[in-house]
Design an enzyme around this catalytic site. Structure first.
Site, PDB file in Angstrom:
ATOM      1  CG  ASP A  66      -0.228  -0.482   2.598  1.00 13.69           C
ATOM      2  OD1 ASP A  66       0.882  -0.296   2.679  1.00 13.69           O
ATOM      3  OD2 ASP A  66      -1.048  -0.892   3.582  1.00 13.69           O
ATOM      4  CG  ASP A 135      -8.669  -1.013  11.919  1.00  8.31           C
ATOM      5  OD1 ASP A 135      -7.649  -1.633  11.573  1.00  8.31           O
ATOM      6  OD2 ASP A 135      -8.970   0.126  11.299  1.00  8.31           O
ATOM      7  CG  HIS A 137      -5.720  -2.165   8.785  1.00  6.76           C
ATOM      8  ND1 HIS A 137      -5.574  -0.830   9.394  1.00  6.76           N
ATOM      9  CD2 HIS A 137      -4.580  -2.357   8.854  1.00  6.76           C
ATOM     10  CE1 HIS A 137      -4.597  -0.445   9.909  1.00  6.76           C
ATOM     11  NE2 HIS A 137      -3.740  -1.371   9.562  1.00  6.76           N
ATOM     12  CD  GLU A 142      -8.368   1.101   7.907  1.00  4.97           C
ATOM     13  OE1 GLU A 142      -8.399   0.305   8.630  1.00  4.97           O
ATOM     14  OE2 GLU A 142      -7.633   2.182   8.294  1.00  4.97           O
TER      15      GLU A 142
END
Ligand code: PGA
Length: 259
Positions: A66, A135, A137, A142
């Site tokens: 990413d 979280d 990811h 996400e």
């Protein structure tokens, strides 16, 4: 199911994964590595440097997961810079063989499709290194990301921007958008190696490995992959229900099997 390996400490995790990458490169000098950023994979890159620092790795190819959108590629915290500093330079990889999604605003509409085409042209990723966010990811997929998603632009959650603010002067400097390989892209790599350390990752690890497969916890996509290794320290393993079984399985693992 994922193979879960619980290691004594972070350096042991780095050494274990570096050994597997070294084995891969020995068998295939132009292996395609899936490279992750963040703090978690650093011990792998450090161990790789110790193990292969003198070797000729010029044929090795790599694809980062990413990049931030709109960040100056020369900014020290752009993932292009991080991959250059932490991976390409120390290991003396050939920069032209190492790819990072193009987060520049100019051409962002087709940057995802371009990246997918480059991965396909390389024959796919052999071994994908993954961290996991608090979280859940993976990459920057996400919560809510489609399991079929390909490389595309996403909006970072407030939690991820907060988690990553430590790399910037202030949270306001953390970009709002990113371009990330999709969950569908990641699932096509031939071997997924997820690492996680510390209590703050324990919930995400437990849900990714043992929880229901759900878009709310993108890391749970690993359960759909036939070859996954999860390398965790005791703290990150602390919420796993089958922890005794993972230890027992690894202790009795046939020597020929590798990771
Ligand atoms: P970290 O990030 O390695 O910096 O904890 C992991 C991730 O966000 O994937």
């Amino acid at each position: 199911m994922a193979e879960v390996v619980i290691v004594e400490d972070v350096p042991a995790a780095g050494a274990l994964v570096a050994d597997e990458i070294a084995r891969l490169i020995e068998g295939r000098p132009d292996a395609v590595l899936g490279l992750a950023t963040g703090s978690t994979p650093l011990p792998v890159y450090e161990a790789l440097h110790r193990r292969l620092g003198g070797a000729d790795l010029a044929q090795v190819r790599g694809f980062a997961l990413d990049e931030y959108v709109g960040i100056d590629p020369h900014h020290p915290e752009s993932y292009r810079s991080v991959i250059a500093r932490e991976v390409v330079e120390p290991l003396r990889l050939n920069p032209s063989q190492i790819h990072v999604p193009n987060g520049s605003l100019d051409g962002i509409e087709h940057a995802g499709a371009d990246y997918e085409a480059a991965i396909t042209a390389a024959g796919g990723v052999d071994l994908q290194i993954l961290g996991i966010g608090t979280d859940g990811h993976i990459g920057f997929n996400e919560p809510g990301s489609s399991f079929a998603s390909r490389t595309r632009v996403k909006t970072l959650t407030a939690q991820t921007r907060k988690d990553n603010a430590r790399f910037f002067d202030s949270i306001d400097d953390v970009p709002m958008h990113c371009i990330t390989q999709g969950l569908g892209t990641i699932l096509q790599a031939r071997h997924l190696v997820m690492l996680a350390f510390g209590e703050s990752k324990a919930r995400a690890v437990a849900e990714a490995v043992e929880g229901p497969i759900s878009a709310i916890l993108p890391g749970s996509a690993i359960q759909l992959h036939p070859h996954v290794t999860v390398v965790v320290d005791e703290a990150a393993a602390s919420r796993l229900k089958l922890v005794d079984y993972y230890r027992y399985t690894y202790a009795n693992k046939p020597a020929w099997q590798g990771l």
